[in-house]
Motif scaffolding. Structure first.
Motif, PDB file in Angstrom:
ATOM      1  N   ARG A  54       0.972  -1.014  -0.112  1.00  0.00           N
ATOM      2  CA  ARG A  54       0.001  -0.252   0.239  1.00  0.00           C
ATOM      3  C   ARG A  54       0.808   1.242  -0.052  1.00  0.00           C
ATOM      4  O   ARG A  54       2.009   1.261   0.358  1.00  0.00           O
ATOM      5  CB  ARG A  54      -0.875  -0.116   1.301  1.00  0.00           C
ATOM      6  N   PHE A  56       0.256   3.882   1.978  1.00  0.00           N
ATOM      7  CA  PHE A  56       0.417   4.442   3.304  1.00  0.00           C
ATOM      8  C   PHE A  56      -0.568   3.368   4.383  1.00  0.00           C
ATOM      9  O   PHE A  56      -1.254   2.703   3.711  1.00  0.00           O
ATOM     10  CB  PHE A  56      -0.499   5.981   3.538  1.00  0.00           C
ATOM     11  N   ARG A  58      -3.081   2.313   7.104  1.00  0.00           N
ATOM     12  CA  ARG A  58      -4.361   2.313   7.589  1.00  0.00           C
ATOM     13  C   ARG A  58      -4.912   1.964   8.925  1.00  0.00           C
ATOM     14  O   ARG A  58      -4.215   0.887   9.045  1.00  0.00           O
ATOM     15  CB  ARG A  58      -5.656   2.337   6.452  1.00  0.00           C
ATOM     16  N   GLY A  62     -10.874   2.439   5.328  1.00  0.00           N
ATOM     17  CA  GLY A  62     -11.201   3.774   5.062  1.00  0.00           C
ATOM     18  C   GLY A  62     -10.707   4.670   6.076  1.00  0.00           C
ATOM     19  O   GLY A  62     -11.249   5.896   6.252  1.00  0.00           O
ATOM     20  N   ASN A 104      -5.722   7.679  -3.668  1.00  0.00           N
ATOM     21  CA  ASN A 104      -5.800   8.534  -2.641  1.00  0.00           C
ATOM     22  C   ASN A 104      -4.568   9.232  -2.136  1.00  0.00           C
ATOM     23  O   ASN A 104      -4.724  10.299  -1.842  1.00  0.00           O
ATOM     24  CB  ASN A 104      -6.394   7.445  -1.369  1.00  0.00           C
ATOM     25  N   MET A 126     -10.799   8.756  -2.418  1.00  0.00           N
ATOM     26  CA  MET A 126     -11.428   9.281  -1.222  1.00  0.00           C
ATOM     27  C   MET A 126     -10.817  10.527  -1.040  1.00  0.00           C
ATOM     28  O   MET A 126     -10.170  11.166  -1.661  1.00  0.00           O
ATOM     29  CB  MET A 126     -11.559   8.237  -0.271  1.00  0.00           C
ATOM     30  N   MET A 152     -16.713   0.760  -0.488  1.00  0.00           N
ATOM     31  CA  MET A 152     -15.176   1.213   0.084  1.00  0.00           C
ATOM     32  C   MET A 152     -15.151   2.525   0.020  1.00  0.00           C
ATOM     33  O   MET A 152     -14.553   3.243   0.728  1.00  0.00           O
ATOM     34  CB  MET A 152     -14.242   0.560  -0.816  1.00  0.00           C
TER      35      MET A 152
HETATM   36  C1  MLT Z   1      -7.456   2.986   1.267  1.00  0.00           C
HETATM   37  O1  MLT Z   1      -7.075   2.645   2.250  1.00  0.00           O
HETATM   38  O2  MLT Z   1      -6.726   3.963   0.514  1.00  0.00           O
HETATM   39  C2  MLT Z   1      -8.785   2.836   0.867  1.00  0.00           C
HETATM   40  O3  MLT Z   1      -9.693   2.055   1.665  1.00  0.00           O
HETATM   41  C3  MLT Z   1      -8.800   2.176  -0.463  1.00  0.00           C
HETATM   42  C4  MLT Z   1      -8.145   0.881  -0.308  1.00  0.00           C
HETATM   43  O4  MLT Z   1      -8.419  -0.061   0.395  1.00  0.00           O
HETATM   44  O5  MLT Z   1      -7.335   0.848  -1.105  1.00  0.00           O
END
Ligand code: MLT
Length: 199
Positions: A54, A56, A58, A62, A104, A126, A152
């Motif tokens: 990813r 960043f 989380r 979300g 994002n 988002m 999502m």
């Molecule tokens: C995010 O964490 O950037 C959004 O929830 C979308 C995703 O899961 O990739």
């Protein structure tokens, strides 16, 4: 940052930013569908969530780790600046193409770094940071693709993001699709049609 660079024949460079669990290979075919002659800089997200790359961290689906999002956004911005020198592309002519998590962080580049992008194609983005002090986005062109049934990324996220970007001066367009979070060929074709009129 782990990445792929492919030299094209046009002045524009696509910055490709994959979704959660993706890699720098994922969006190459999509980018070539949009413009086969653009340069490509495709980056792998540096964070791993249960083994899934990813851009960043989380805290939950979300719910973003804001400190990490800001740090990683600045890191990506610096990486693009130095890649432009290394590969000799025009840093003022970078168009991000991002999906989901990649969209994002592309949105957050716009929110934090004036002049970082000439444009962006954001698939299912988002609002990245509601506390951002958004710089002028005059002359920046942003296309967003969104799903009417995207659990999502609910429709109000897209609407709010469009309002924030256009209030900062960006030229925005949103295309709605009667799907969920998935990225369809129909959506890619619409992004391509928009891109061809703008770049
Ligand atoms: C995010 O964490 O950037 C959004 O929830 C979308 C995703 O899961 O990739």
């Amino acid at each position: 940052m782990q990445h792929i660079f492919e030299k094209g024949t046009k002045p524009v460079t696509f910055l490709l930013l994959h979704g959660t669990g993706g890699t720098e290979h994922d969006l190459i075919g999509l980018a070539k569908e949009i413009d086969a002659d653009a340069n490509i800089l495709s980056v792998r997200g540096q964070v791993l969530e249960n083994g899934m790359p990813r851009f960043f961290r989380r805290l939950a689906e979300g719910v973003f780790d804001m400190e990490d999002l800001r740090f990683r956004t600045d890191e990506l911005h610096n990486f693009v600046q130095s890649a432009a020198k290394e590969y000799n592309f025009d840093v003022k002519n970078v168009v991000a193409i991002g999906y989901s998590n990649g969209a994002n962080i592309a949105g957050n580049l716009l929110f934090r770094h004036e002049g970082s992008l000439a444009g962006a194609i954001l698939h299912h983005p988002m609002v990245p940071d509601r506390e951002a002090n958004i710089p002028s986005l005059e002359n920046v062109k942003v296309w967003m693709g969104a799903g009417t049934n995207d659990s999502m990324c609910p429709p109000q996220e897209t609407e709010e993001l469009e309002q924030l970007l256009s209030a900062a001066g960006a030229e925005t367009e949103v295309a709605w699709f009667n799907f969920g979070h998935q990225l369809t060929m129909q959506e890619v074709q619409q992004a391509k049609a928009w891109y061809e009129t703008k770049f």
